[in-house]
Scaffold this motif. Structure first.
Motif, PDB file in Angstrom:
ATOM      1  N   LEU A  80       0.833  -1.282   0.065  1.00 36.14           N
ATOM      2  CA  LEU A  80       0.066  -0.056  -0.039  1.00 36.14           C
ATOM      3  C   LEU A  80       0.856   1.382  -0.152  1.00 36.14           C
ATOM      4  N   THR A  81       2.048   1.305   0.759  1.00 38.37           N
ATOM      5  CA  THR A  81       2.838   2.301   0.737  1.00 38.37           C
ATOM      6  C   THR A  81       3.555   2.665  -0.636  1.00 38.37           C
ATOM      7  N   SER A  82       3.797   1.567  -1.364  1.00 37.36           N
ATOM      8  CA  SER A  82       4.559   1.486  -2.586  1.00 37.36           C
ATOM      9  C   SER A  82       3.371   2.237  -3.595  1.00 37.36           C
ATOM     10  N   TYR A  83       2.155   1.841  -3.462  1.00 35.72           N
ATOM     11  CA  TYR A  83       1.069   2.153  -4.417  1.00 35.72           C
ATOM     12  C   TYR A  83       0.823   3.496  -4.270  1.00 35.72           C
ATOM     13  N   LEU A  84       0.829   4.087  -2.957  1.00 30.32           N
ATOM     14  CA  LEU A  84       0.709   5.406  -2.516  1.00 30.32           C
ATOM     15  C   LEU A  84       1.919   6.228  -3.544  1.00 30.32           C
ATOM     16  N   PHE A  85       3.080   5.810  -3.163  1.00 34.98           N
ATOM     17  CA  PHE A  85       4.304   6.785  -3.719  1.00 34.98           C
ATOM     18  C   PHE A  85       4.368   6.603  -5.178  1.00 34.98           C
ATOM     19  N   LEU A  86       3.686   5.445  -5.742  1.00 29.81           N
ATOM     20  CA  LEU A  86       3.616   5.450  -7.201  1.00 29.81           C
ATOM     21  C   LEU A  86       2.813   6.443  -7.791  1.00 29.81           C
ATOM     22  N   ASN A  87       1.826   6.806  -7.263  1.00 29.61           N
ATOM     23  CA  ASN A  87       0.992   7.695  -7.836  1.00 29.61           C
ATOM     24  C   ASN A  87       1.456   9.373  -7.256  1.00 29.61           C
ATOM     25  N   ILE A  88       1.981   9.253  -6.370  1.00 30.03           N
ATOM     26  CA  ILE A  88       3.046  10.624  -5.787  1.00 30.03           C
ATOM     27  C   ILE A  88       3.977  11.009  -6.996  1.00 30.03           C
ATOM     28  N   PHE A  89       4.766  10.253  -7.090  1.00 27.47           N
ATOM     29  CA  PHE A  89       6.028  10.372  -8.292  1.00 27.47           C
ATOM     30  C   PHE A  89       5.590  10.087  -9.582  1.00 27.47           C
ATOM     31  N   ASN A  90       4.542   9.883  -9.946  1.00 25.15           N
ATOM     32  CA  ASN A  90       4.008   9.755 -11.491  1.00 25.15           C
ATOM     33  C   ASN A  90       3.042  10.494 -11.749  1.00 25.15           C
ATOM     34  N   LYS A  91       2.803  11.690 -11.032  1.00 24.84           N
ATOM     35  CA  LYS A  91       1.876  12.519 -11.167  1.00 24.84           C
ATOM     36  C   LYS A  91       1.702  12.752 -12.633  1.00 24.84           C
ATOM     37  N   ASN A  92       2.733  12.830 -13.586  1.00 24.75           N
ATOM     38  CA  ASN A  92       2.558  13.250 -14.860  1.00 24.75           C
ATOM     39  C   ASN A  92       2.468  12.010 -15.977  1.00 24.75           C
TER      40      ASN A  92
END
Length: 227
Positions: free
Chosen positions: A215-227
């Protein structure tokens, strides 16, 4: 994803690679299959080691649950299905088969990517380290209850093997993992309730770690790939 549908995580990983990195699905999935091939080879090393160290116990366990006739029947059926598959793959001109062949080419390219990697030995070394970490996470849990605190390391490998199989063939090993551990330890005189308790301790700790980090990784996946 593997906690819901067995092996669905591999497909999901390929979809994420395509979405965020632009890697074609078949090639991305091919690299994941290649990763699983490496995992399988390393796992087979564990199995061979266990067979050498615990041959009598393993053979007793297998033949007490599966009859020799059933093993021969399954082996024969497997060979026949493989021969039929080869004939269809080689000579069939059906549109579906041709489409699968074209997809397989991209898959094969991904699977052989390890051989072309400049850092393939680092990759293989990290794979061994990951499996060693799996084994150590299993090992430290035996000290959680007194009944299993003194079992030998070769028995730990036995439990690790059957636990891994339970995870691979079910949705994250739920239910099957503790039962597998209990059945294996029962062969070595460990009471079934103690073996089941150890299985639940190992499974729960590993599953909670997977959920939290996933879940933490999935959260960061969206944060660092907003574009």
């Amino acid at each position: 994803m593997n906690l819901t549908i067995p092996r669905s995580g591999e497909v999901t990983r390929a979809v994420i690679l395509k979405k965020y990195e632009g890697v074609p699905f078949d090639k991305g999935f091919g690299t994941i299959v290649a990763e699983r091939v490496v995992d399988l080879l390393i796992f087979l090393l564990f199995v061979i080691t266990a067979f050498v160290l615990q041959f009598d116990k393993i053979s007793t366990f297998i033949f007490s649950h599966v009859s020799p006739n059933k093993i021969i029947l399954l082996f024969t059926l497997g060979i026949l299905l493989f021969i039929i598959f080869l004939f269809i793959w080689r000579w069939a001109k059906w549109p579906f088969v041709l489409k699968v062949k074209s997809k397989f080419m991209g898959l094969a390219e991904g699977m052989t990517s390890i051989l072309k990697m400049k850092t393939k030995w680092k990759y293989i070394g990290h794979s061994f380290f990951i499996w060693f970490s799996y084994l150590m996470m299993f090992y430290v849990c035996i000290f959680s209850i007194p009944e299993t605190a003194t079992i030998s390391f070769d028995i730990v490998i036995m439990g690790f093997i059957f636990g891994t199989l339970a995870v691979g063939f079910t949705n994250g090993g739920i239910g099957a993992f503790p039962i597998s551990i209990a059945k294996v330890l029962l062969l070595y005189g460990i009471a079934e309730d103690a073996g089941t308790a150890l299985g639940w301790i190992i499974w729960t700790s590993q599953t909670l770690l997977t959920i939290v980090l996933g879940l933490t990784s999935y959260l960061f996946l969206n944060i660092f790939n907003k574009n």
